[in-house]
Design a protein around this motif. Structure first.
Motif, PDB file in Angstrom:
ATOM      1  N   LEU A  32      27.537  46.781  37.035  1.00 17.25           N
ATOM      2  CA  LEU A  32      27.432  47.501  35.760  1.00 17.25           C
ATOM      3  C   LEU A  32      28.745  48.177  35.394  1.00 17.25           C
ATOM      4  N   TYR A  33      29.435  48.714  36.398  1.00 14.32           N
ATOM      5  CA  TYR A  33      30.721  49.356  36.100  1.00 14.32           C
ATOM      6  C   TYR A  33      31.713  48.347  35.528  1.00 14.32           C
ATOM      7  N   ILE A  34      31.837  47.193  36.162  1.00 19.15           N
ATOM      8  CA  ILE A  34      32.785  46.185  35.669  1.00 19.15           C
ATOM      9  C   ILE A  34      32.372  45.685  34.294  1.00 19.15           C
ATOM     10  N   THR A  35      31.069  45.526  34.070  1.00 23.96           N
ATOM     11  CA  THR A  35      30.592  45.122  32.741  1.00 23.96           C
ATOM     12  C   THR A  35      31.034  46.129  31.687  1.00 23.96           C
ATOM     13  N   ALA A  36      30.890  47.410  31.986  1.00 24.97           N
ATOM     14  CA  ALA A  36      31.313  48.443  31.039  1.00 24.97           C
ATOM     15  C   ALA A  36      32.827  48.470  30.890  1.00 24.97           C
ATOM     16  N   ALA A  37      33.535  48.355  32.018  1.00 24.06           N
ATOM     17  CA  ALA A  37      34.994  48.488  31.990  1.00 24.06           C
ATOM     18  C   ALA A  37      35.675  47.351  31.235  1.00 24.06           C
ATOM     19  N   TYR A  38      35.037  46.183  31.178  1.00 24.32           N
ATOM     20  CA  TYR A  38      35.562  45.105  30.342  1.00 24.32           C
ATOM     21  C   TYR A  38      35.785  45.585  28.913  1.00 24.32           C
ATOM     22  N   TRP A  39      34.923  46.518  28.467  1.00 20.46           N
ATOM     23  CA  TRP A  39      34.923  46.909  27.071  1.00 20.46           C
ATOM     24  C   TRP A  39      35.600  48.236  26.796  1.00 20.46           C
ATOM     25  N   PHE A  40      35.695  49.130  27.777  1.00 24.50           N
ATOM     26  CA  PHE A  40      36.333  50.413  27.457  1.00 24.50           C
ATOM     27  C   PHE A  40      37.791  50.479  27.904  1.00 24.50           C
ATOM     28  N   THR A  41      38.298  49.425  28.553  1.00 22.85           N
ATOM     29  CA  THR A  41      39.713  49.396  28.913  1.00 22.85           C
ATOM     30  C   THR A  41      40.448  48.367  28.049  1.00 22.85           C
ATOM     31  N   SER A  42      41.684  48.682  27.701  1.00 26.75           N
ATOM     32  CA  SER A  42      42.450  47.767  26.854  1.00 26.75           C
ATOM     33  C   SER A  42      42.857  46.504  27.601  1.00 26.75           C
ATOM     34  N   SER A  43      42.817  46.542  28.932  1.00 26.04           N
ATOM     35  CA  SER A  43      43.220  45.388  29.743  1.00 26.04           C
ATOM     36  C   SER A  43      42.056  44.469  30.070  1.00 26.04           C
ATOM     37  N   THR A  44      40.851  44.851  29.681  1.00 28.75           N
ATOM     38  CA  THR A  44      39.591  44.181  30.040  1.00 28.75           C
ATOM     39  C   THR A  44      39.330  44.236  31.539  1.00 28.75           C
ATOM     40  N   SER A  45      39.870  45.226  32.210  1.00 33.82           N
ATOM     41  CA  SER A  45      39.501  45.595  33.575  1.00 33.82           C
ATOM     42  C   SER A  45      39.586  44.466  34.595  1.00 33.82           C
ATOM     43  N   PHE A  46      40.812  44.089  34.933  1.00 37.16           N
ATOM     44  CA  PHE A  46      40.991  43.194  36.081  1.00 37.16           C
ATOM     45  C   PHE A  46      40.594  43.960  37.349  1.00 37.16           C
ATOM     46  N   ALA A  47      41.239  45.122  37.568  1.00 36.15           N
ATOM     47  CA  ALA A  47      40.906  46.049  38.656  1.00 36.15           C
ATOM     48  C   ALA A  47      40.961  45.402  40.038  1.00 36.15           C
ATOM     49  N   ASN A  48      41.731  44.311  40.170  1.00 42.00           N
ATOM     50  CA  ASN A  48      41.694  43.531  41.408  1.00 42.00           C
ATOM     51  C   ASN A  48      42.959  42.678  41.514  1.00 42.00           C
ATOM     52  N   PRO A  49      43.872  42.984  42.426  1.00 43.53           N
ATOM     53  CA  PRO A  49      45.103  42.195  42.540  1.00 43.53           C
ATOM     54  C   PRO A  49      44.870  40.717  42.837  1.00 43.53           C
ATOM     55  N   ALA A  50      43.893  40.382  43.663  1.00 41.13           N
ATOM     56  CA  ALA A  50      43.631  38.971  43.979  1.00 41.13           C
ATOM     57  C   ALA A  50      43.148  38.214  42.748  1.00 41.13           C
ATOM     58  N   VAL A  51      42.285  38.850  41.975  1.00 41.94           N
ATOM     59  CA  VAL A  51      41.788  38.224  40.748  1.00 41.94           C
ATOM     60  C   VAL A  51      42.920  38.096  39.736  1.00 41.94           C
ATOM     61  N   ALA A  52      43.786  39.105  39.646  1.00 39.95           N
ATOM     62  CA  ALA A  52      44.922  39.034  38.723  1.00 39.95           C
ATOM     63  C   ALA A  52      45.834  37.861  39.071  1.00 39.95           C
ATOM     64  N   ILE A  53      46.133  37.694  40.363  1.00 37.13           N
ATOM     65  CA  ILE A  53      46.976  36.572  40.784  1.00 37.13           C
ATOM     66  C   ILE A  53      46.322  35.247  40.416  1.00 37.13           C
ATOM     67  N   ALA A  54      45.027  35.129  40.691  1.00 42.21           N
ATOM     68  CA  ALA A  54      44.319  33.890  40.380  1.00 42.21           C
ATOM     69  C   ALA A  54      44.289  33.617  38.878  1.00 42.21           C
ATOM     70  N   ARG A  55      44.156  34.673  38.085  1.00 41.53           N
ATOM     71  CA  ARG A  55      44.093  34.501  36.634  1.00 41.53           C
ATOM     72  C   ARG A  55      45.451  34.163  36.025  1.00 41.53           C
ATOM     73  N   SER A  56      46.523  34.379  36.784  1.00 40.79           N
ATOM     74  CA  SER A  56      47.847  33.984  36.280  1.00 40.79           C
ATOM     75  C   SER A  56      48.013  32.465  36.309  1.00 40.79           C
ATOM     76  N   MET A  57      47.088  31.778  36.959  1.00 45.86           N
ATOM     77  CA  MET A  57      47.186  30.331  37.123  1.00 45.86           C
ATOM     78  C   MET A  57      46.280  29.569  36.166  1.00 45.86           C
ATOM     79  N   THR A  58      45.785  30.271  35.148  1.00 43.91           N
ATOM     80  CA  THR A  58      44.975  29.605  34.124  1.00 43.91           C
ATOM     81  C   THR A  58      45.472  30.005  32.738  1.00 43.91           C
ATOM     82  N   ASN A  59      45.827  29.018  31.947  1.00 43.55           N
ATOM     83  CA  ASN A  59      46.283  29.285  30.581  1.00 43.55           C
ATOM     84  C   ASN A  59      45.098  29.199  29.633  1.00 43.55           C
TER      85      ASN A  59
END
Length: 232
Positions: A158-185
């Protein structure tokens, strides 16, 4: 509570992070293909992410703790709940699992397996947002474990669901996920050049949450016993 050996814990962390990233990237691709409305696409990306977190933490938490996140692993290492060597291995398999998740999502949608993102996500506002997102995530985890352990999967989802919408970054909040998301255009991507700012902000937010929650969750010490004279 059963204890699992390190290889099983590492496998759970890798699997969980891979499925989390496959959900984030895959739902973003699906949403973008179904609608040109960015708000609706973000909703289509948000709900599966929150839902899969509930599932993954519930089924894999008893094995590894269900970190799926180097920032969370860092916090448990600083709390001395996780040995430094184990924390480093957790982080390595989380990053590897996240990359596998991106490749899997691309394969499911017949996209090039590796397609580095060109989506700019940078600037002080987004770095602050990532710090806030990671702060809130760690605070949720620590307070949830302290007061309502069985509800932690739902609290995090629920926190991540909410944070997607109240943060301007859409709440990555996770270095591993950020690295993985850099590999998808695709919809959920982030330029590799923007990773350092996000990762530093996430780690700072996580450490700040540990510092505050360590104080906030510490109950008041037991009162000193009253002297006989005071009892009279």
């Amino acid at each position: 509570m059963q204890k699992f050996d390190l290889p099983r814990r590492l496998a759970a962390e890798a699997l969980g992070t891979a499925l989390l990233v496959a959900t984030v990237v895959g739902s973003g691709i699906m949403a973008e293909s179904l609608t040109k409305d960015v708000a609706l696409a973000l909703l289509g990306n948000t709900l599966p992410t929150g839902a899969i977190l509930v599932v993954l933490i519930t089924i894999l938490g008893p094995i590894s703790g269900a970190h799926f996140n180097p920032a969370v692993t860092l916090i448990f290492a600083l709390k001395r709940d996780l040995m430094p060597r184990d924390a480093m291995l957790y982080t390595a398999v989380q990053i590897a699992g996240g990359i596998v998740g991106t490749l899997t999502a691309h394969a499911m949608f017949a996209l090039p397996l590796l397609d580095m993102s060109m989506k700019a996500r940078t600037g002080s506002a987004q770095w602050l947002a990532e710090g806030v997102a990671a702060f809130g995530l760690v605070a949720t985890v620590l307070a949830g474990l302290r007061f309502e352990r069985p509800s932690v999967p739902w609290l995090v989802g629920l926190y991540i669901t909410a944070a997607y919408w109240f943060t301007s970054s859409t709440s990555f909040a996770n270095p591993a996920v950020a690295i993985a998301r850099s590999m998808t255009n695709t919809f959920s991507g982030i330029r590799p050049a923007d990773l350092p700012g996000f990762i530093v902000a996430e780690l700072c937010g996580a450490i700040a949450a540990l510092m505050l929650m360590s104080w906030l969750l510490r109950p008041e010490g037991k009162a000193a016993p009253m002297s006989k004279e005071a009892q009279l």
